[in-house]
Scaffold this active site. Sequence first.
Site, mmCIF file in Angstrom:
data_model
loop_
_atom_site.group_PDB
_atom_site.id
_atom_site.type_symbol
_atom_site.label_atom_id
_atom_site.label_comp_id
_atom_site.label_asym_id
_atom_site.label_seq_id
_atom_site.Cartn_x
_atom_site.Cartn_y
_atom_site.Cartn_z
ATOM 1 N NE ARG A 22 -3.112 -3.643 -1.210
ATOM 2 C CZ ARG A 22 -2.750 -4.607 -0.368
ATOM 3 N NH1 ARG A 22 -1.471 -4.931 -0.273
ATOM 4 N NH2 ARG A 22 -3.636 -5.230 0.378
ATOM 5 C CG HIS A 56 -6.663 -9.281 1.001
ATOM 6 N ND1 HIS A 56 -6.691 -9.628 -0.334
ATOM 7 C CD2 HIS A 56 -6.443 -7.933 1.029
ATOM 8 C CE1 HIS A 56 -6.514 -8.556 -1.082
ATOM 9 N NE2 HIS A 56 -6.360 -7.516 -0.278
ATOM 10 C CG HIS A 84 -4.691 0.931 -3.679
ATOM 11 N ND1 HIS A 84 -3.950 0.724 -2.526
ATOM 12 C CD2 HIS A 84 -5.710 0.028 -3.628
ATOM 13 C CE1 HIS A 84 -4.510 -0.240 -1.812
ATOM 14 N NE2 HIS A 84 -5.564 -0.691 -2.450
ATOM 15 N NE ARG A 137 -3.710 -2.138 2.658
ATOM 16 C CZ ARG A 137 -3.515 -3.297 3.273
ATOM 17 N NH1 ARG A 137 -2.343 -3.528 3.867
ATOM 18 N NH2 ARG A 137 -4.461 -4.218 3.309
ATOM 19 C CE LYS A 190 -8.038 -0.311 4.665
ATOM 20 N NZ LYS A 190 -8.461 0.040 3.288
ATOM 21 C CE1 TYR A 225 -6.913 -6.590 -6.759
ATOM 22 C CE2 TYR A 225 -6.814 -8.096 -4.891
ATOM 23 C CZ TYR A 225 -6.741 -6.815 -5.405
ATOM 24 O OH TYR A 225 -6.486 -5.760 -4.566
#
Length: 331
Positions: free
Chosen positions: A280, A303, A277, A146, A171, A312
């Site tokens: 990523r 994640h 982003h 990120r 995050k 994705y």
Amino acid sequence: MESKPKFKPNPESRLMDQVREVLRYYHYAYKTEQSYTSWVLQYVKFYGGKTHPRDMGKTEVERFLSFLAEKRNVAAATQKQALNALVFLYRKVLDIDLGPGIAPTRTKRRRNLPTVLTRKEVEGLLGQMKGKHALMAKLLYGCGLRLMECVRLRIKDVDFGQGRIFIRSPKGGRDRTVILPETIKRELQEQVSSVVALHKADLGRGFGGVYLPAAIGRKYPNAAKETAWQYVFPAKQMSRDPRSGETRRHHVLESGLQKAVKRALTLAKIHKKAGCHTLRHSFATHLLESGTNIRVVQELMGHADVKTTEIYTHVMKTDVDAVKSPLDTLS
């Protein structure tokens, strides 16, 4: 065992000073402090700026949050952020219980497909960048970082021997390990060497300290001046910390890399709604296209739920490429 008494701000202070005092007591990030204080101000101004929040409550909070959804059309995440700020205000600052579940009109959560660059587009984008920003962009794409993970990277978290980068307190709070691409090892080593020299010069001038999370700072009081804790991408100039008042060298501003990526997209003639982003997103998508197990990609991305990673699969180049549109079959 007695519970720790609840922290109470100075009752003689103005509301916003009380909010900042409590945020800093609980060691909230500076960006969170800026965000929460902004939402509290907007909440107060929404009701004319004359009524103190202690004289309002659940009904007023719900009305304000509903306004954000119905009139300002904010995203679901933005509305949730505003809710968190106001719950913090009432619970931690004013010591007021808003009661059971707050139920404003909710913003509908939309699941948008991520924008992804092709490998050729990534190559074209990186080819239009140079210097430190090019290296940072390569880290975003090569490691799936990120933006703020890259900006806040510290020397101690780069392991050249193992070829790994350790992402701390990201995050979602899930620490993870990513692969350091071989192609940028030498470039990154040179960057670290330049930081070591810069830090030595700062120490010689009586500075050399860096921001540390509160718990680390208390446990290791001398760590702030250690080379290991210095940012891999430090700012050119030292600055005064707005909370502690200390003069030290912070990391670079994220806006510099954002602008560099936008400029490179224009030069590379990539006409997509893309940014930092996107690199990523492209990292994850290209790994899946290469046959990497989705669980491995999930870990590399950090994640919590594989369903987040599964999005994705909807933008991968798959057998759909072999399908012909019926329009192309017309004679």
